[in-house]
Design an enzyme around this catalytic site. Structure first.
Site, PDB file in Angstrom:
ATOM      1  N   GLU A 139     -20.223  61.928  18.961  1.00 58.62           N
ATOM      2  CA  GLU A 139     -19.155  61.010  18.578  1.00 58.62           C
ATOM      3  C   GLU A 139     -17.956  61.784  18.002  1.00 58.62           C
ATOM      4  O   GLU A 139     -18.121  62.661  17.138  1.00 58.62           O
ATOM      5  CB  GLU A 139     -19.713  60.038  17.541  1.00 58.62           C
ATOM      6  CG  GLU A 139     -18.733  59.021  17.005  1.00 58.62           C
ATOM      7  CD  GLU A 139     -19.368  58.115  15.948  1.00 58.62           C
ATOM      8  OE1 GLU A 139     -18.748  57.096  15.598  1.00 58.62           O
ATOM      9  OE2 GLU A 139     -20.489  58.439  15.485  1.00 58.62           O
ATOM     10  N   CYS A 159     -22.966  55.373  18.241  1.00 58.91           N
ATOM     11  CA  CYS A 159     -23.632  55.449  16.945  1.00 58.91           C
ATOM     12  C   CYS A 159     -24.126  54.109  16.409  1.00 58.91           C
ATOM     13  O   CYS A 159     -25.167  53.610  16.813  1.00 58.91           O
ATOM     14  CB  CYS A 159     -22.713  56.135  15.945  1.00 58.91           C
ATOM     15  SG  CYS A 159     -23.615  56.808  14.517  1.00 58.91           S
ATOM     16  N   LYS A 161     -15.990  51.823  20.295  1.00 56.16           N
ATOM     17  CA  LYS A 161     -17.146  51.490  19.465  1.00 56.16           C
ATOM     18  C   LYS A 161     -17.103  50.013  19.103  1.00 56.16           C
ATOM     19  O   LYS A 161     -16.064  49.486  18.695  1.00 56.16           O
ATOM     20  CB  LYS A 161     -17.134  52.358  18.211  1.00 56.16           C
ATOM     21  CG  LYS A 161     -18.413  52.320  17.383  1.00 56.16           C
ATOM     22  CD  LYS A 161     -18.356  53.390  16.303  1.00 56.16           C
ATOM     23  CE  LYS A 161     -19.651  53.472  15.502  1.00 56.16           C
ATOM     24  NZ  LYS A 161     -19.615  54.592  14.529  1.00 56.16           N
TER      25      LYS A 161
END
Length: 690
Positions: free
Chosen positions: A56, A181, A125
């Site tokens: 990330e 994540c 994200k």
């Protein structure tokens, strides 16, 4: 599959090599980070990987804090992405890299997909953590905040959103989705919907600082998501070079497949890392095809799934011949001693509890069993004795009979008597030769008058006489007959229809393969619960060559049986391997042969189950593998189903399946093996291995 590739190439057989990279990063130095990303991507592609996953925000580094709002840094990130894209024109792989990107006046934490020299998609994200040490909402907007579904980056307009799936037409089954994540930590990860929409490879670009115990939780999350989604799950967490102002980083990389961990990085490593695994895409597709609940879930979210967008990957499958994946020689027998003993414990309890329930339902307190001195009847006898112990009944309620025939050896007969005595069951012997001779005379068979005519009738008369005695003994003693035939014999049709190992009131071994039975007996020996004398007998039984002992040996046979089962139907080690992959996954014969070659081609490579004698740790070359696989295909698909369609009740023991028509396997007795035999014959002709 891709038949342009040689037989030894993994891409011909439904595999894809995938890589997860942990590069060294420098905070706020995108040019350096791009350089390291390109170097690791080239290395991954050089080793045959068609996908390389990076951490990330790896182009900027994750731990920039308020530096993320500096225009100079963000400009440098876009320039670095352009450089990676240019380098990727010579890299035959999908690269997934992390970067902060400006869009619609906000900043998004993104996964950038690069392939064929271009940026082809961007995934923002979805879920931004803003608790404990995380405060991502200070810097980033979430995917749901975006208005448009495209983004302008490095001079290109490309798809933007969490709904992107990347597919490679030249690699069947390769469909990739990306999340970032925290997305995995949520109750409904975006990858769940992607899997329902067809994604087979789920990728997570993560930073994920390390705290005590967190690595175990990450691993469990990745393995669990791969199992629920019936997918591969790749995970890349930040490592070397991130700021340790307030946090620490361990560089954790994982590759999982349908609940199994295939590869994992060394954590807290001082160097850059790449891990590789060869994911079985065909296996994932096969499992999804079987799981009706997976299909039902697709129906429940149909409208959302229809909105997913597909992007084509210009990747060609490389020729890769070194399979990076452990293929167990014995798929029914774990190599790890602790896991194997746990499986043995469960198998025994399934068998014992199944028999207990059948006895209670039938309202009987006795069982009748034939004891030959071979593996299968030994296992069934131990199960019967344990069932009596659990029921609080005396072991003498196991009415055990050894029934010597025309070819019974001294060794098996003496072992049968010794085992019955050691277990404390009611031991009896019935010589079936007089009744068998009478039947042969009634049939007008030459053997009834002493002629050495040892045909199938001669064999089956003996099997029938034994079964007839056992069932009438059960009638006489108000008992049930416990069957002894195993899963391997049912698969190969190595049993006499209506009698012998095929028939019983209840068969405790019905879904236990021959290779597992051997280890179940070894498990009992290791436990020592039956005593030294029983262990001596069991050890001798394990060493006895497998034979039906129905045809008399010749005078010069050197005490070897006239019928040596594995010379007729093939080594059980190979045939159990074939059984597992053909019935559990429905693989084509050529793939089964490919897997068998990797498992059995070299005896010095790979793990062996503990306790297996040295002389049984053998290798099989490709011609032998193909020869016995062809025997299996003919016997399993062409001539044996009618026996399985009429098999008695028995408990399912292993996830590898059973062949009961009321359980895992329903098939027509009149099917042809032509398509399976044609596939293996084409391979034999191609390889010149006939």
């Amino acid at each position: 599959m891709n038949h342009i590739h040689p037989f030894t190439s993994i891409y011909r057989h439904g595999f894809a090599r995938l890589a997860v990279a942990i590069p060294a990063v420098r905070i706020a130095e995108p040019a350096f980070n791009a350089e390291r990303t390109i170097a690791l991507a080239r290395r991954a592609a050089a080793e045959g990987a068609v996908l390389a996953l990076f951490p990330e925000l790896g182009i900027s580094a994750y731990s920039n804090d308020d530096l993320f709002h500096q225009t100079t840094l963000l400009d440098a990130v876009e320039q670095a992405l352009a450089e990676i894209a240019a380098a990727a024109s010579a890299i035959n792989a999908l690269l997934l890299v992390g970067a902060p990107l400006r869009h619609e006046g906000r900043l998004f934490n993104c996964a950038v997909a690069i392939c064929g020299g271009q940026i082809i998609g961007v995934t923002p994200k979805s879920y931004l953590p803003n608790y404990r040490e995380f405060y991502e909402k200070r810097h980033f907007a979430a995917a749901r905040d975006a208005i448009s579904n495209t983004i302008r980056i490095a001079g290109q307009t490309v798809p933007f959103g969490s709904d992107l799936i990347y597919q490679a037409p030249a690699i069947p089954g390769l469909a990739v989705h990306v999340e970032i994540c925290e997305d995995l930590w949520t109750p409904l990860p975006p990858s769940t919907f992607a899997a329902l929409a067809g994604a087979t490879v789920l990728c997570n670009l993560s930073a994920s600082n390390i705290t005590i115990g967190k690595a175990d939780y990450r691993r469990a999350l990745c393995m669990g998501q791969s199992a629920r989604a019936i997918a591969a799950y790749l995970y890349s967490a930040a490592g070397l070079g991130e700021s340790t102002t307030d946090l620490a980083w361990d560089g954790h990389a994982l590759i999982c497949e349908n609940g199994e961990l295939l590869a994992e990085s060394q954590r807290f490593c001082d160097d850059e890392q790449i891990i590789f695994a060869d994911v079985d895409l065909e296996r994932l597709q096969q499992d999804r095809m079987r799981q009706t609940s997976f299909s039902d879930s697709i129906g429940d979210y149909r409208e959302r799934l229809r909105a997913m967008r597909t992007i084509t990957l210009p990747i060609t499958p490389p020729v890769v011949t070194d399979l990076r994946r452990e293929i167990a020689r014995f798929p029914y027998v774990p190599n790890d001693p602790a896991t194997r003993d746990e499986r043995c414990y469960e198998a025994y309890n399934i068998q014992v509890h199944g028999l207990i329930q059948r006895m209670r339902s039938a309202k009987v307190e006795k069982v009748v069993i034939g004891v030959s001195g071979g593996l299968d009847s030994t296992q069934a006898l131990i199960v019967a004795a344990r069932a009596m112990d659990r029921l609080g009944l005396p072991r003498r309620n196991v009415l055990a009979y050894t029934m010597p025939g025309f070819a019974t050896s001294h060794q098996t007969r003496s072992n049968a008597h010794a085992l019955m005595a050691a277990l404390g069951v009611s031991a009896h012997e019935i010589d079936i030769r007089p009744s068998a001779l009478q039947m042969l005379r009634d049939l007008g068979h030459p053997a009834g008058e002493g002629a050495p005519v040892y045909d199938v009738t001669f064999e089956n008369v003996q099997a029938g006489e034994r079964t007839s005695h056992l069932f009438r003994l059960a009638n006489y003693h108000n008992a049930i007959v416990v069957g002894t035939g195993d899963l391997s014999e049912l698969a190969l049709g190595w049993c006499t229809y209506g009698v012998g190992d095929q028939m019983a009131h209840y068969n405790v071994n019905a879904s236990v393969p021959k290779t597992l039975i051997q280890h179940l007996i070894r498990y009992v020996i290791r436990s020592g619960e039956l005593g030294e004398e029983a262990n001596r007998i069991l050890t001798d039984i394990l060493a006895t060559e497998i034979s039906p002992e129905l045809v008399p040996a010749t005078a010069n046979s050197d005490d070897k049986p006239a019928q040596r089962t594995e010379e007729i139907i093939g080594p059980y080690a190979l045939q159990d391997f074939n059984l597992y992959y053909l019935t559990r996954y429905g693989f084509r014969p050529s793939k089964v042969a490919f897997l068998a070659l990797h498992a059995w081609g070299d005896a010095s490579v790979g793990a062996w189950p503990e306790g297996l004698p040295a002389h049984e740790r053998r290798a099989y070359d490709l011609p032998a593998i193909l020869r016995w696989l062809r025997v299996f295909l003919y016997r399993f698909f062409q001539i044996s189903q009618f026996k399985r369609s009429a098999m008695p009740n028995g408990p399912k023991v292993g996830s590898g399946g059973s062949l009961s028509p009321r359980g895992d396997w329903r098939a027509p007795s009149d099917a042809s093996a032509a398509v399976w035999l044609a596939e293996i014959d084409r391979l034999i002709a191609e390889l010149g291995a006939g």
